[in-house]
Design an enzyme around this catalytic site. Structure first.
Site, PDB file in Angstrom:
ATOM      1  N   ASP A   1      10.921   0.086  -3.444  1.00 48.25           N
ATOM      2  CA  ASP A   1      12.036  -0.309  -2.660  1.00 48.25           C
ATOM      3  C   ASP A   1      12.610  -1.804  -2.724  1.00 48.25           C
ATOM      4  OD1 ASP A   1      11.957   2.405  -2.014  1.00 48.25           O
ATOM      5  OD2 ASP A   1      11.437   2.256  -0.101  1.00 48.25           O
TER       6      ASP A   1
ATOM      7  N   PHE B   1       3.744   3.880  -2.148  1.00 51.99           N
ATOM      8  CA  PHE B   1       3.668   5.019  -3.398  1.00 51.99           C
ATOM      9  C   PHE B   1       3.612   3.973  -4.532  1.00 51.99           C
ATOM     10  CE2 PHE B   1       5.909   7.642  -0.399  1.00 51.99           C
ATOM     11  CZ  PHE B   1       5.202   8.883  -0.354  1.00 51.99           C
ATOM     12  N   GLY B   2       4.416   3.020  -4.949  1.00 53.53           N
ATOM     13  CA  GLY B   2       4.154   2.460  -6.099  1.00 53.53           C
ATOM     14  C   GLY B   2       2.922   1.593  -6.345  1.00 53.53           C
TER      15      GLY B   2
ATOM     16  N   GLU C   1      17.520  14.595   8.351  1.00 52.42           N
ATOM     17  CA  GLU C   1      16.395  15.244   8.990  1.00 52.42           C
ATOM     18  C   GLU C   1      16.204  15.078  10.648  1.00 52.42           C
ATOM     19  OE1 GLU C   1      14.295  14.624   4.744  1.00 52.42           O
ATOM     20  OE2 GLU C   1      13.905  13.408   6.382  1.00 52.42           O
TER      21      GLU C   1
ATOM     22  N   SER D   1       0.744  -1.280   0.164  1.00 52.55           N
ATOM     23  CA  SER D   1      -0.097   0.138   0.033  1.00 52.55           C
ATOM     24  C   SER D   1       0.737   1.171   0.018  1.00 52.55           C
ATOM     25  CB  SER D   1      -1.030  -0.050   1.243  1.00 52.55           C
ATOM     26  OG  SER D   1      -0.377   0.081   2.336  1.00 52.55           O
TER      27      SER D   1
ATOM     28  N   VAL E   1       0.373 -11.571   2.705  1.00 51.49           N
ATOM     29  CA  VAL E   1       0.536 -12.589   1.490  1.00 51.49           C
ATOM     30  C   VAL E   1       1.942 -13.485   1.856  1.00 51.49           C
ATOM     31  CG1 VAL E   1       1.215 -12.900  -0.879  1.00 51.49           C
ATOM     32  CG2 VAL E   1      -0.182 -10.889  -0.483  1.00 51.49           C
TER      33      VAL E   1
END
Length: 457
Positions: free
Chosen positions: A323, A24-25, A184, A22, A89
């Site tokens: 990724d 970005f891709g 960051e 779920s 899965v």
């Protein structure tokens, strides 16, 4: 594929496309298919679509998890052919074109015409998996909330302790890895000390807080290099972050880390209550299952070495993106995942011929350092400072899903970056109730009185 102790459904369900994940891709592929009316089932272990680049802001109290983790069901609710299922899965049969997933303790078998795997990656510890129990990662919402609680605990305990050595360790933070997440976090923790806790806790100053950023390479933000990496290093050091380059973390325990510099063969010990690990990634478990079932090669970190069209091994109807894969040394970042998802969806829809090689469109890279400081590279154009920081905010607002999320994020950023507030730190206040004091026991006849035991909080 046996049930291995789990109850397994007898009926094999079928759909045209199965998407696993779920991120970005996965969401990019799902939206492309949904808009074309293509039936698909999206299976995810979590109910939300996580905007991972802003996790560090959850950890440092700038925004809440809900602002960067909207529901996948809500995002796809308007598409009648989209079916979202919560599950994990656990197996795939390329010959039968079926996947097996667990949901509610039951195993289900689902058939497909096309399978798109986009399960992402987790933190890599380079063979030292025991570091996972001694450090804080930043890959999930739970990770961010756990780190946020730790940061608050350290400052609160430092406020009340009378032991100067313990206070020093509580206010010492080690960040391992000078990639975007490490930079960051290091910048934000130091900023917390300067702009939030210095005002909120009067006996703690910014000088009391030590943040050490450790990187094995010879520069901060290695993918950028040149003047952008140098600017990032100088900005961090001006903010009070100690930057240690060409140095590896060779050991970690509950009270600190051992650093080693290979070029000089020197070692030193740093004590700290909080060690944050942001060095390297490895593919999630489903990548290993796909590699075994399809004969796909893997590289460092278990990432799949996919073909140029994202097909996996000998299977021409199974794709892997994001990724969990490597292709032409492209960066494991959200643009690569999203472009890959859309490319695969176009092939499934027949808008692009099957087997078409993927061509990555580099739209630039950016990283935030701290308040009003960021770096951006778009083609040959390189920006630093305030302009790059504003551009970073604008781009991340565009990618945030949903108007409400964008609006709340802007309000939170105004309060945190323009003011001195951290509006979501109160979520971390979870006091543990003190143990009830033991009742004094009457001494037996002839015994001296005993002082009742004291309960410790």
């Amino acid at each position: 594929m046996g049930a291995t102790g789990k109850e397994e459904a007898d009926i094999v369900d079928r759909t045209e496309v199965v998407i696993v994940g779920s991120g970005f891709g996965a969401l990019a592929a799902a939206k492309k298919l949904a808009k074309a009316g293509k039936p698909f089932v999206l299976i995810s272990e979590t109910t939300e679509h996580l905007f991972q680049p802003l996790l560090y802001q959850v950890a440092t109290g700038v925004i809440s998890p809900g602002e960067i983790a909207p529901s996948v069901r809500a995002i796809l609710a308007k598409y009648p052919h989209a079916d979202v299922r919560l599950g994990r899965v656990v197996d795939v049969d390329p010959d039968a074109s079926t996947v097996v997933y667990e949901a509610g303790g039951i195993r289900h078998t689902l058939g497909y015409d096309h399978l798109v795997a986009a399960t992402g990656a987790r933190q890599a510890y380079f063979g030292r998996d025991e570091f996972a129990d001694l450090t804080y990662a930043l890959k999930t919402v739970d990770d961010a909330e756990r780190l946020r609680r730790q940061i608050v605990r350290c400052f609160e305990e430092a406020h009340t302790t009378s032991d100067p050595e313990h206070r020093k360790n509580l206010l010492s933070f080690i960040v391992v890895g000078a990639g975007p997440t490490g930079v960051e976090l290091a910048g934000q923790i130091k900023e917390l000390a300067q702009r939030y806790f210095a005002d909120a806790i009067h006996n703690i100053t910014a000088d009391d807080v030590t943040v050490t950023l450790v990187e094995g390479a010879d520069k901060v933000l290695p993918p950028f290099g040149g003047k952008l990496s140098e600017y990032s290093k100088e900005s961090l050091e001006k903010a009070g972050v100690e930057v240690v380059l060409n140095t590896l973390v060779t050991d970690i325990d509950e009270h600190g880390a051992t650093l080693s510099t290979p070029t000089t063969e020197e070692s030193r010990r740093l004590t700290a209550e909080t060690i944050i690990w942001s060095a390297g990634i490895q593919a999630n478990d489903f990548a290993a299952i796909l590699a075994e079932r399809t004969g796909c090669e893997t590289v460092r970190g278990g990432r799949l070495l996919v073909d140029e069209d994202f097909t996996v091994g000998r299977a021409d109807n199974i794709y892997a993106i994001g990724d969990m894969v490597t292709l032409d040394n492209l960066p494991a970042q959200s643009p690569f995942a999203m472009q890959g998802g859309r490319h695969v969806a176009k092939m499934i829809l027949g808008k692009t011929p099957a087997g078409t090689p993927f061509r990555y469109k580099d739209k630039g890279s950016m990283a935030i350092i701290n308040r009003f400081r960021a770096i951006t590279r778009v083609g040959k154009i390189e920006l630093t400072g305030f302009i790059a920081w504003v551009l970073w905010l604008a781009v991340h607002l565009v990618y945030l899903v949903g108007f409400r999320n964008r609006y709340i994020a802007v309000m939170s950023w105004c309060g945190s970056f323009l003011g001195h507030r951290r509006p979501h730190f109160y979520y971390a206040q979870e006091p543990t109730p003190a143990a009830a004091p033991e009742q004094p026991v009457a001494p037996a006849e002839g015994e001296p009185d005993k002082e009742p035991a004291r309960a410790s909080a």
